[in-house]
Design an enzyme around this catalytic site. Structure first.
Site, PDB file in Angstrom:
ATOM      1  N   CYS A 147      19.228  -9.214  47.110  1.00  0.00           N
ATOM      2  CA  CYS A 147      19.686  -9.033  48.492  1.00  0.00           C
ATOM      3  C   CYS A 147      18.696  -8.163  49.287  1.00  0.00           C
ATOM      4  O   CYS A 147      17.623  -8.632  49.620  1.00  0.00           O
ATOM      5  CB  CYS A 147      21.106  -8.483  48.500  1.00  0.00           C
ATOM      6  SG  CYS A 147      21.902  -8.675  50.104  1.00  0.00           S
TER       7      CYS A 147
ATOM      8  N   HIS B 148      24.320 -11.688  44.617  1.00  0.00           N
ATOM      9  CA  HIS B 148      24.402 -10.456  43.809  1.00  0.00           C
ATOM     10  C   HIS B 148      24.877 -10.747  42.388  1.00  0.00           C
ATOM     11  O   HIS B 148      26.100 -10.783  42.158  1.00  0.00           O
ATOM     12  CB  HIS B 148      25.403  -9.489  44.455  1.00  0.00           C
ATOM     13  CG  HIS B 148      24.892  -8.786  45.659  1.00  0.00           C
ATOM     14  ND1 HIS B 148      24.302  -7.542  45.603  1.00  0.00           N
ATOM     15  CD2 HIS B 148      24.884  -9.158  46.964  1.00  0.00           C
ATOM     16  CE1 HIS B 148      23.955  -7.166  46.835  1.00  0.00           C
ATOM     17  NE2 HIS B 148      24.298  -8.126  47.669  1.00  0.00           N
TER      18      HIS B 148
ATOM     19  N   GLU C  89      24.830  -8.751  39.863  1.00  0.00           N
ATOM     20  CA  GLU C  89      25.474  -7.558  39.270  1.00  0.00           C
ATOM     21  C   GLU C  89      26.935  -7.442  39.697  1.00  0.00           C
ATOM     22  O   GLU C  89      27.702  -6.733  39.060  1.00  0.00           O
ATOM     23  CB  GLU C  89      24.675  -6.293  39.654  1.00  0.00           C
ATOM     24  CG  GLU C  89      24.953  -5.695  41.022  1.00  0.00           C
ATOM     25  CD  GLU C  89      24.336  -6.483  42.173  1.00  0.00           C
ATOM     26  OE1 GLU C  89      23.751  -7.566  41.940  1.00  0.00           O
ATOM     27  OE2 GLU C  89      24.462  -6.024  43.332  1.00  0.00           O
TER      28      GLU C  89
END
Lengths: 174, 275
Positions: B92, B222, B224
């Site tokens: 990002c 994302h 994570e």
């Protein structure tokens, strides 16, 4: 009928301009300007009643100018802000505009839906580089171009030419 | 001596995903350490094996997302380590920094050849947050250390950005495909440039772009935030939806790894020499 442009600035110091200045000082100390100002630039295309239409839009839509924290003024056809006084500096203006811009498109749609007599809106960012006297306008313009167009990792900052258009209106000695 | 590969997570002022990113790295069997943007000496001396630039709003996205962080001294080090072949991932805002650093697609050294421009969606503008589906290109699976385990399936991941539209100059359109690593698609794997399948108007439906050698990957979604199965919303269909339901019924839900884990597990595999 002609277009009407306004510039909008924060009443407090502009954080983006301050960050840009500190970055210039760090990475381009030799080319750094003596002053740097940042404005939101709004160009209203063919407003029906000219400045009257524009002032109506500005007072109605606080997303364009929030009177609690921003001030605005018209700029003339030479892009000279009408409220700036002579300070003996060489000022070079740079207008940075997204090549494709949802914000402009959406504001155009909003204003048309609300029956404003207007052909469209174009949002940009106006950067004003101030150099202390002693520099020629040509030198100042070259410096400004170097500082603006981010073409390499170690070259330029304010605009990525892949997605943004850079315009330098005629240099002004204000 | 290192007991496990060390992955450096770099925190700029305004980064906000560094802790979960570091946890994702550790949960994949690697070591991780967070370095602040002004700790370039410490970063250099610790000789990491890989680098992650996490998401967030570095320098408050002032001027342009990623533009200021890209000029920081710590990026000189990341740039030179990437040139030596070390894996680098930008997530990002990290992807925006890699783009503004000229590290992807990297056709000409240091030249900024792409942009992550403001989302362009008819009738709306600004920040967009939601779940998307993507798939990996065949070439990226072969050469990118972050993507070796992604397989041919569809991966659901969250996105959250206002400036995530990959654009290229017209003269570079012909070679943009060669840098494609991740592409937006629907839950069946079919690409489309229509919203919401392509959520931001990205050229070629690009969700991630890599450099020529595949060791540098800039991705807008994302991973994570989808590292664990419990992070997946219940409506997600397809293979990952089935896996989620399975983990719920088998009681392994809390520990089951989600779709975002494959990016970090791929890197661990790469270091074990299994890819």
């Amino acid at each position: 009928m002609k277009d009407v442009s306004i510039i909008v600035s924060l009443k407090s110091p502009d954080p983006a301009a301050m960050t840009a200045m500190s970055t210039f000082r760090r990475i381009y100390p030799a080319k750094c300007p003596d002053n740097l100002l940042r404005y939101d630039h709004w160009r209203f295309m063919n407003p029906g009643q000219g400045t009257e239409t524009v002032s109506g839009i500005v007072s109605r839509y606080h997303d364009i100018v929030n009177p609690n924290k921003q001030t605005w003024s018209y700029i003339d056809e030479f892009n000279k802000p009408s409220d700036l006084s002579d300070d003996g500096m060489v000022w070079i203006d740079v207008l940075v505009t997204d090549r494709i811009d949802s914000v402009s498109e959406n504001w155009t749609a909003i204003l048309r839906r609300s029956s404003c007599e207007i052909d469209g809106v174009l949002c940009s960012v106006l950067w004003r580089f101030g150099f202390a006297s002693g520099i020629s306008c040509d030198d100042a313009r070259n410096r400004v171009l170097d500082l603006t167009a981010s073409t390499y990792r170690d070259h330029g900052l304010l605009a990525n030419p892949v997605s943004q258009k850079i315009d330098l209106p005629a240099p002004l000695r204000i | 001596m290192k007991s496990a590969p060390l992955v450096a997570v770099i925190q700029f002022p305004g980064s906000n995903c560094e802790y979960e990113t570091a946890r994702a790295v550790r949960s994949s069997g690697m070591d991780s350490c967070i370095y602040r943007w002004n700790q370039w000496r410490e970063l250099r001396d610790s000789q990491p094996d890989a680098y992650v630039l996490p998401g967030g709003f570095s320098f408050q996205d002032r001027i342009r997302a990623g533009a200021v962080a890209a000029k920081e001294r710590i990026m000189d080090l990341v740039f030179s380590e990437a040139a030596d072949g070390k894996p680098v991932l930008g997530i990002c805002n990290g992807a925006q920094i890699l783009v503004e650093s000229g590290m992807v697609p990297g056709w000409e050294k240091g030249r900024i050849e792409t942009a992550l421009a403001a989302n362009h969606i008819s009738g709306r503008s600004g920040y967009l947050s939601g779940w998307i589906f993507l798939h990996t290109t065949t070439r990226a699976q072969q050469i990118c250390p972050w993507l070796g385990m992604t397989g041919n399936g569809v991966i659901p991941l969250p996105i959250a950005h206002a400036e995530g539209r990959f654009v290229f100059s017209e003269e570079n359109h012909y070679r943009a495909e060669s840098s494609a690593a991740l592409k937006y698609c629907d839950e069946k794997g079919i690409e489309s440039s229509d919203y919401p399948i392509n959520p931001n108007g990205s050229f070629l439906n690009l969700a991630g772009v890599m450099n020529e050698y595949g060791n540098v990957l800039a991705m807008m979604p994302h991973p994570e935030r989808a590292f664990w199965m419990w992070q997946l919303p219940p409506w997600i269909p397809g293979e990952w939806g089935d896996r989620r339901d399975e983990s719920l019924s088998s009681g392994s839900h809390a520990a089951a790894k989600g779709p975002g884990s494959v990016f970090f597990m791929s890197l661990a595999d790469y270091f074990r020499g299994e890819r």
